[in-house]
Write an enzyme that holds these catalytic residues in place. Structure first.
Site, PDB file in Angstrom:
ATOM      1  N   LYS A 124       0.870  -1.187   0.000  1.00  0.00           N
ATOM      2  CA  LYS A 124       0.000   0.000   0.000  1.00  0.00           C
ATOM      3  C   LYS A 124       0.897   1.223   0.000  1.00  0.00           C
ATOM      4  O   LYS A 124       2.058   1.174   0.411  1.00  0.00           O
ATOM      5  CB  LYS A 124      -0.912   0.006   1.232  1.00  0.00           C
ATOM      6  CG  LYS A 124      -2.225   0.750   1.030  1.00  0.00           C
ATOM      7  CD  LYS A 124      -3.204  -0.029   0.174  1.00  0.00           C
ATOM      8  CE  LYS A 124      -4.532   0.716   0.018  1.00  0.00           C
ATOM      9  NZ  LYS A 124      -5.510  -0.067  -0.737  1.00  0.00           N
ATOM     10  N   ASP A 164      -6.802   4.349  -4.998  1.00  0.00           N
ATOM     11  CA  ASP A 164      -7.510   4.210  -3.721  1.00  0.00           C
ATOM     12  C   ASP A 164      -8.189   5.557  -3.497  1.00  0.00           C
ATOM     13  O   ASP A 164      -8.381   6.321  -4.444  1.00  0.00           O
ATOM     14  CB  ASP A 164      -6.534   3.841  -2.589  1.00  0.00           C
ATOM     15  CG  ASP A 164      -7.226   3.367  -1.318  1.00  0.00           C
ATOM     16  OD1 ASP A 164      -7.696   2.221  -1.289  1.00  0.00           O
ATOM     17  OD2 ASP A 164      -7.323   4.160  -0.353  1.00  0.00           O
TER      18      ASP A 164
END
Length: 452
Positions: A124, A164
């Site tokens: 991430k 995201d």
């Protein structure tokens, strides 16, 4: 070492990282039976290694705003675990981004990616940059500056980021253009690309569609369907909008949508025309969801109180709830409100949107509850399909991708039920089953690859 001792050890190594520790505690509390059955995982310190990033990258991002002023942000990439494949996980641009949030997201991504059955590790990244209120030129300059450092750490077979919160098609385009220029190559190093230049059809819809496909499988497992069910949906981004779209297609009745300022409740339901207006407000005008009530008199708008320990959206009576906004948006009081009103199903579109004590309420009340790592895995699943198409140099049709997505979500659902039965969990305990299935897959790969 007991589970509590292990959690204490991890907490001491990661002080002040509440979101990360919450994610770790959920997994550790779920896999006790596995550790007792397989003591070798303790000996190899599998959980301790999973909870420590293989690589944690932090860097400065300098860029110029439209007035020519120098701005400074902080960028990150957390490369958490590569036992199953190259690191895979999104980039988040939001003022709240910090190391704890990205570590929790990267840790969750390990298990989510494992559940898809695709060869993907977990990672991430992102920055504390806020795209809201910025011009396209400012966002382009920021993305180019961000990629000037990130490009050193990613690659087609190394680490493949996606979007995201705050990183949609526009941002992916700028990031990909910068990477292509810096590396002088056109490879599938980012997913979520435009379908005309390396992207996959269904990718924007994948998380929302996959969430609803998973929920439909949940309902089917108890002899029911989503048709005719009244549904609460939070959020107003891609995940929420495509969740609503698929719910409408399956005959359900979504009645809410929200953003950071508040939520709307439309007692008549949100249909395809109203959803198109939501898309116009949020994606074209980049406005606030409150504007929905200016066109539709059937809707009521309620401001969100950020200091409150509950969200009034979850007090509305409904059959199903789909939290699609952000982490910890369903708290203890919210869970009590939902169960009091007889909610049948809670499926997470966001990552870790339900607090630990709220999950306990759902489990105790026998509400069908599925964690995000299982039911929102559709996004990363289609990202994996995009990577496959890039490597093969082919493009699959919308129908082909959608069918593959349906099959992946059904397989994740069925794997959860099989694991629950194998480990004698309570009926439909999707949370523990998803954690156990994902843990075993990654742990076995780590064991096979040795200590490194």
């Amino acid at each position: 070492m007991s589970e509590n001792e292990l959690l204490d050890q991890i907490a001491k190594r990661n002080p002040h990282e509440s979101e990360f520790l919450q994610a770790v505690e959920e997994v550790v509390s779920s896999v006790g039976k596995v550790l007792r059955k397989h003591p070798e995982y303790h000996q190899l310190k599998i959980l301790e290694r999973m909870a420590e990033p293989e690589r944690l990258i932090s860097f400065r991002v300098n860029w110029l705003d439209d007035e020519g002023n120098v701005q400074v942000n902080r960028g990150y990439r957390i490369q958490m675990n590569s036992a199953l494949g190259p690191y895979k996980g999104g980039l988040r641009f939001h003022p709240s981004v910090n190391q704890s949030i990205l570590k929790f997201l990267a840790f969750e991504q390990i298990f989510k990616n494992a559940l898809t059955g695709l060869p993907l590790g977990g990672g991430k990244g992102g920055a504390d940059f806020d795209p809201k209120g910025k011009s396209d030129q400012e966002i382009m300059r920021f993305c180019q500056a961000f990629m000037t450092e990130l490009y050193r750490h990613i690659g087609h077979f190394t680490d493949v980021p996606a979007g995201d919160i705050g990183v949609g098609g526009r941002e992916i385009g700028y990031l990909f253009g910068a990477y292509k220029k810096l590396q002088n190559e056109f490879t599938g190093v980012l997913t979520g690309k435009g379908h005309k230049w390396g992207g996959s059809l269904i990718r924007p819809e994948a998380t929302g569609y996959g969430l609803v496909y998973f929920a439909e499988n949940m309902m089917s497992s108890v002899g029911d369907t989503l048709k005719g069910k009244t549904c609460l949906v939070s959020g107003a981004g891609n995940v929420a909008q495509y969740t609503i779209e698929k719910l409408i297609q399956l005959g359900a009745k979504p009645i809410t949508v929200s953003d950071s300022s508040g939520f709307i409740y439309d007692k008549d339901g949100i249909d395809a025309e109203k959803l198109e207006h939501i898309n116009y407000i949020k994606n074209v005008c980049r406005g606030r969801i409150a504007e929905y009530t200016e066109k539709y008199e059937s809707a009521e708008y309620t401001d969100t109180d950020p200091s409150a320990d509950f969200n009034s959206l979850w007090k509305i009576k409904a059959d199903c709830a789909f939290p699609c906004a952000t982490q910890n948006e369903i708290l203890l009081k919210d869970a009590k409100s939902l169960t009091k009103n007889g909610v049948k199903l809670v499926a997470e579109g966001a990552n870790m949107p339900t607090s630990a004590d709220a999950i306990d309420i759902f489990q105790e009340s026998k509400t069908l509850y599925a964690p995000g790592k299982a039911c929102n895995a559709g996004g990363v699943a289609v990202s994996g399909l995009e990577m496959t198409q890039n490597r093969m140099g082919v493009y699959w049709t919308r129908e082909e991708v959608d069918e593959r997505l349906k099959n992946i979500m059904k397989r994740i659902h069925d794997d959860c039920l099989k694991t629950a039965k194998e480990y004698e969990l309570s009926d439909h305990n999707y949370m523990e089953a998803a954690n156990i299935f994902g843990f075993l897959k990654v742990a076995d790969a780590m064991k096979a690859q040795g200590v490194f």
